[in-house]
Design a protein around this motif. Sequence first.
Motif, PDB file in Angstrom:
ATOM      1  N   ASP A 171      12.469  67.128  49.492  1.00  0.00           N
ATOM      2  CA  ASP A 171      11.547  66.161  48.912  1.00  0.00           C
ATOM      3  C   ASP A 171      11.800  64.852  49.635  1.00  0.00           C
ATOM      4  O   ASP A 171      12.946  64.421  49.752  1.00  0.00           O
TER       5      ASP A 171
ATOM      6  N   ASP B 219      10.695  61.853  48.791  1.00  0.00           N
ATOM      7  CA  ASP B 219      10.748  60.703  47.882  1.00  0.00           C
ATOM      8  C   ASP B 219      12.185  60.172  47.831  1.00  0.00           C
ATOM      9  O   ASP B 219      13.112  60.917  47.511  1.00  0.00           O
ATOM     10  N   PRO B 220      12.378  58.867  48.139  1.00  0.00           N
ATOM     11  CA  PRO B 220      13.747  58.333  48.125  1.00  0.00           C
ATOM     12  C   PRO B 220      14.413  58.412  46.749  1.00  0.00           C
ATOM     13  O   PRO B 220      15.644  58.406  46.648  1.00  0.00           O
ATOM     14  N   SER B 221      13.595  58.527  45.699  1.00  0.00           N
ATOM     15  CA  SER B 221      14.195  58.623  44.366  1.00  0.00           C
ATOM     16  C   SER B 221      14.404  60.078  43.930  1.00  0.00           C
ATOM     17  O   SER B 221      14.740  60.354  42.776  1.00  0.00           O
ATOM     18  N   ALA B 222      14.216  61.011  44.844  1.00  0.00           N
ATOM     19  CA  ALA B 222      14.465  62.430  44.527  1.00  0.00           C
ATOM     20  C   ALA B 222      15.954  62.613  44.233  1.00  0.00           C
ATOM     21  O   ALA B 222      16.778  61.839  44.715  1.00  0.00           O
ATOM     22  N   PRO B 223      16.309  63.635  43.435  1.00  0.00           N
ATOM     23  CA  PRO B 223      17.732  63.871  43.151  1.00  0.00           C
ATOM     24  C   PRO B 223      18.520  64.234  44.407  1.00  0.00           C
ATOM     25  O   PRO B 223      17.938  64.569  45.434  1.00  0.00           O
TER      26      PRO B 223
ATOM     27  N   CYS C 117      17.080  68.365  45.588  1.00  0.00           N
ATOM     28  CA  CYS C 117      15.879  67.852  46.262  1.00  0.00           C
ATOM     29  C   CYS C 117      15.308  68.858  47.260  1.00  0.00           C
ATOM     30  O   CYS C 117      14.270  68.612  47.872  1.00  0.00           O
TER      31      CYS C 117
END
Length: 380
Positions: A235, A237-241, A246
């Motif tokens: 993923d 997205d920088p805020s992905a786990p 991720c």
Amino acid sequence: GRTHREPPSGPNPWENPLAAQGLSTRKELYERDFPLYKQPVEVGCFSLDSERRFFNDSRQMRYYVEPDRNPNFDLRDGYRDRFIKRDDNVKEKLDHMLQWILTNRSKLNASAATASSCALDVDYVTWRGHLTKLLTTPYETREGWLLAVTKFRDTLYISEVETEAAYRERMNRTERHEEMMYWGYKFEQYTCADDVHSLPDPGGVVNTNEAFCTVVRTRLAHHRLLFSGEVDCRDKDPSAPAPPACYVELKTSAEICTPKQRSNFHRFKLLKWWAQSFLPGVPRVVAGFRDHEGVVVSVETFDISKMSQLIKKEHNCWKPTVCMNFCCDFLSYVKHVATENNPHVVYLFSWEPHRDVTYSVHRDSQYSFLPHWYVEQMSK
Ligand code: A3P
Ligand code: MG
Ligand code: MG
């Protein structure tokens, strides 16, 4: 003290005197409570480049770019002129994992007190793919397997050996089958970008030498495992786990048009998908459904945690607990059998559908797989 597990109750297939030689794979024997499976922790990663060279970093990581729900990706594009296929005659065995271990030994080392005998504080080192085969064994009716095991400094190394049947199949693949094996990689190219901010490049070359692999540590009941598996993408997205949460597994499958096809998809394909991703803690699979001409007509995301619910409506379906309990008992069986610490000894475990797992012992044979560079470095 005992080093093997004794289930509190119920059949323990490898201690049954009637099966003293083998381990049963009958699914009924493994319908117990779900065993403890600790959340897998990523302890490192590595990359293999376009020439299959090893790098102790994530340079081959790719980023998932969500496609249109009905994308019309042509998976046949580039098969003739933009495809470099990894040479599958080269048997890499555990070599890349062993290279990773040597490079990252300090991260893995046990406390000073135990470092002397058990060089790594894990019981098993293997590929995720080998464990996937173990998980699906109680439900497998077509393909057997051979797993070579060597005990070295109290760690059991498990490496697959190609069966004669698999070799024959590989040598006799049809042109159609060869091409279809490309389709999965082509789908990856349509859905993955090389950088967080870039887009997929369907005009590029598909090179199956390239890989990004995660190395995870976990525990199945009392078995401490270290294994590595290829990860398709993450993923972006920088805020992905954090990894492995991720990560995204990509798959292709034939379009589902009838209830029978749906049932087969649930019973056979989802089992393989679940086993492969559950092991390293990859939470989702993005599936591209293709028509007969190799065009992806729809894309759907499957959550690993919801798969076993999804299949419960199916008659005679697979159960995660059976997969995990069989794997756990196989690992106990291996521990019980493979007792001599010796890099030149291979315990070869073999299984054919409708049979028990059996083994044979081989000294200084063609099956030995721990390279001398590894044995030498680890003996220091
Ligand atoms: P599909 O998964 O879409 O079939 P993976 O899915 O594990 O990341 O593997 C990527 C692709 O490699 C697969 O795409 C398939 O095309 C090919 N592949 C994987 N395992 C294979 C196997 N055992 N035999 C032949 N092809 C395989
Ligand atoms: Mg892959
Ligand atoms: Mg994949």
